[in-house]
Design a protein around this motif. Sequence first.
Motif, PDB file in Angstrom:
ATOM      1  N   LYS A 177       0.816  -1.207   0.000  1.00  0.00           N
ATOM      2  CA  LYS A 177       0.000   0.000   0.000  1.00  0.00           C
ATOM      3  C   LYS A 177       0.855   1.264   0.000  1.00  0.00           C
ATOM      4  O   LYS A 177       0.343   2.351   0.209  1.00  0.00           O
ATOM      5  CB  LYS A 177      -0.924   0.015   1.220  1.00  0.00           C
ATOM      6  N   SER A 178       2.137   1.091  -0.212  1.00  0.00           N
ATOM      7  CA  SER A 178       2.987   2.265  -0.168  1.00  0.00           C
ATOM      8  C   SER A 178       2.699   3.170  -1.362  1.00  0.00           C
ATOM      9  O   SER A 178       2.321   2.701  -2.433  1.00  0.00           O
ATOM     10  CB  SER A 178       4.458   1.856  -0.163  1.00  0.00           C
ATOM     11  N   GLY A 206      -5.547   4.820  -0.617  1.00  0.00           N
ATOM     12  CA  GLY A 206      -6.279   3.562  -0.648  1.00  0.00           C
ATOM     13  C   GLY A 206      -5.568   2.568  -1.544  1.00  0.00           C
ATOM     14  O   GLY A 206      -4.341   2.529  -1.613  1.00  0.00           O
ATOM     15  N   GLU A 207      -6.334   1.752  -2.251  1.00  0.00           N
ATOM     16  CA  GLU A 207      -5.743   0.728  -3.100  1.00  0.00           C
ATOM     17  C   GLU A 207      -5.228   1.292  -4.421  1.00  0.00           C
ATOM     18  O   GLU A 207      -4.149   0.940  -4.879  1.00  0.00           O
ATOM     19  CB  GLU A 207      -6.780  -0.382  -3.379  1.00  0.00           C
ATOM     20  N   MET A 210      -7.825   0.330   9.390  1.00  0.00           N
ATOM     21  CA  MET A 210      -9.027   0.700   8.652  1.00  0.00           C
ATOM     22  C   MET A 210      -8.662   1.146   7.241  1.00  0.00           C
ATOM     23  O   MET A 210      -7.659   1.826   7.038  1.00  0.00           O
ATOM     24  CB  MET A 210      -9.767   1.833   9.370  1.00  0.00           C
ATOM     25  N   PRO A 211      -9.457   0.780   6.250  1.00  0.00           N
ATOM     26  CA  PRO A 211      -9.190   1.228   4.881  1.00  0.00           C
ATOM     27  C   PRO A 211      -9.295   2.751   4.779  1.00  0.00           C
ATOM     28  O   PRO A 211     -10.035   3.388   5.537  1.00  0.00           O
ATOM     29  CB  PRO A 211     -10.291   0.551   4.053  1.00  0.00           C
ATOM     30  N   GLU A 212      -8.561   3.328   3.848  1.00  0.00           N
ATOM     31  CA  GLU A 212      -8.648   4.779   3.643  1.00  0.00           C
ATOM     32  C   GLU A 212      -9.932   5.166   2.919  1.00  0.00           C
ATOM     33  O   GLU A 212     -10.424   6.277   3.070  1.00  0.00           O
ATOM     34  CB  GLU A 212      -7.441   5.273   2.842  1.00  0.00           C
ATOM     35  N   ILE A 213     -10.453   4.280   2.109  1.00  0.00           N
ATOM     36  CA  ILE A 213     -11.650   4.575   1.325  1.00  0.00           C
ATOM     37  C   ILE A 213     -12.664   3.456   1.526  1.00  0.00           C
ATOM     38  O   ILE A 213     -12.333   2.274   1.411  1.00  0.00           O
ATOM     39  CB  ILE A 213     -11.317   4.703  -0.177  1.00  0.00           C
ATOM     40  N   LEU A 214     -13.900   3.830   1.837  1.00  0.00           N
ATOM     41  CA  LEU A 214     -15.003   2.891   1.982  1.00  0.00           C
ATOM     42  C   LEU A 214     -16.151   3.331   1.075  1.00  0.00           C
ATOM     43  O   LEU A 214     -16.337   4.526   0.832  1.00  0.00           O
ATOM     44  CB  LEU A 214     -15.498   2.847   3.436  1.00  0.00           C
ATOM     45  N   PRO A 215     -16.940   2.396   0.577  1.00  0.00           N
ATOM     46  CA  PRO A 215     -18.083   2.776  -0.272  1.00  0.00           C
ATOM     47  C   PRO A 215     -19.123   3.536   0.533  1.00  0.00           C
ATOM     48  O   PRO A 215     -19.520   3.106   1.619  1.00  0.00           O
ATOM     49  CB  PRO A 215     -18.622   1.428  -0.764  1.00  0.00           C
ATOM     50  N   ALA A 216     -19.556   4.656  -0.004  1.00  0.00           N
ATOM     51  CA  ALA A 216     -20.530   5.486   0.704  1.00  0.00           C
ATOM     52  C   ALA A 216     -21.942   5.285   0.185  1.00  0.00           C
ATOM     53  O   ALA A 216     -22.897   5.790   0.765  1.00  0.00           O
ATOM     54  CB  ALA A 216     -20.143   6.959   0.580  1.00  0.00           C
TER      55      ALA A 216
END
Length: 454
Positions: A55-56, A66-67, A150-156
């Motif tokens: 994830k660097s 994020g990914e 925790m992921p940096e981006i989650l589906p909203a």
Amino acid sequence: MAFNAELAHQQGESFGDFAARVWSTASMTYPYKADTALINAQEEGGRDTWEDGGKSVKQGEVITVGENRLVSPAKLADGLSEILHGRGPWVELALWESSRLLEGKDPLAQPAAKLLGDAILLNLRQIRVCAATLATDTGNPGLARSLFSMPEILPAGSAAPLPASLMPLMPSTGLAPEVIKTLERGAHLHGQVLIGHRPAGRLYRDDEWVFLSFLERRARAARGALKAFDAEREHLGDEFNLNGVSSKEFYLIMAAETAGLASNWSPNRYAATALALSSSSLRSAFWLWLEDDDRAMALLRVCLEQYARLRAWRTKPEKAEKLEGKGDATPRDWLNTAGIKRLLPFNRALGEFAHAKRISKWDGARRLLTEIQANASPKTAIYTARGHAMGVISALIWHESIQHTQMLDSDVGMAMEEIFNEHRGEGFDGEMNEWFNHVVQFKGMEFGAGIGEA
């Protein structure tokens, strides 16, 4: 970040390039390596989860959040600057937002949302780092590590927030009993989940959790606003007047709508942009002012710059055109060109709130906003300073928008001026000239230490 990384803005370096250099440097070690004490505290042979090669982010102008979301700090900095100063391709979006919503969705709306979303993502990344640093420094490395699990981006999800949760915190709208009930219901469900319950009989989906989280945040904001009204009522006693908030809202609506209309009529693209941005930023400033948020003053600086720009185009069009040609005119430039450099102290105070650096002098700026109120009560001036600034800017934009309308159609302009005089009273120019003379007396006022220097 620049302070922590000991990076300085170099002479001749654009802010966009500086932002790219700072973020690139910070991203080289994100998630950042644990310090020596933390490494020693790990179990022998344990993996350092703070370093995750998968994830660097890469160095350079574009970094990965994020990914696989690519973000360009330079483009973000330049784009946000163009929006705030009413330049570049984003001006069309301001025109649409201020007066053309009924024409359908503007093609720039989605790119603008991504621009703002990317800016928020970068800020949240740094907030996470700061929170982890604090946890580590206070002896809680486990919490520090969990923050990066925790992921940096989650589906909203695609569901829009409830209209009730977006209403300004006015007694008749965002603080109305039925609205408060809706917000508190969402906050209750949110709280039940936090203590391990399943109020829906199942786990909430990610989009549902985002929805409830937003309602909980707005419920807290509404509670804070109600407490603030109660505190103000207790402090001011007989001087407390809830109708004063409603009158400011009326002036705001009249100013914003007049500017929005005039932006749609003006054949001068620069004046039209200034009118549209005045309308948009004034509404945003009022919304934040109701939240008791100092960022409202930063948006009033945008309003003040556009007011000066409008005045310059009306009174000195040749000089205004020359200044537009520079492409990087500052609020000071516009105030000088418009012949109202007496407002430079006011601009300076608002400008302090437009930045959050170690050297930003918020306390000094607040003192100036307090002092420039003419005939204010010493007991209450500190509490009315931001509201006073809001009222002045609203009136200036409303009046200037009418002047531009009169140049296009005298009958429409005169009708607008009659409405203005009915509510503001005649002699506005003389009143403002007197206030300008009052403001200039504070041009040498010392603001003291910055927020990170005390």
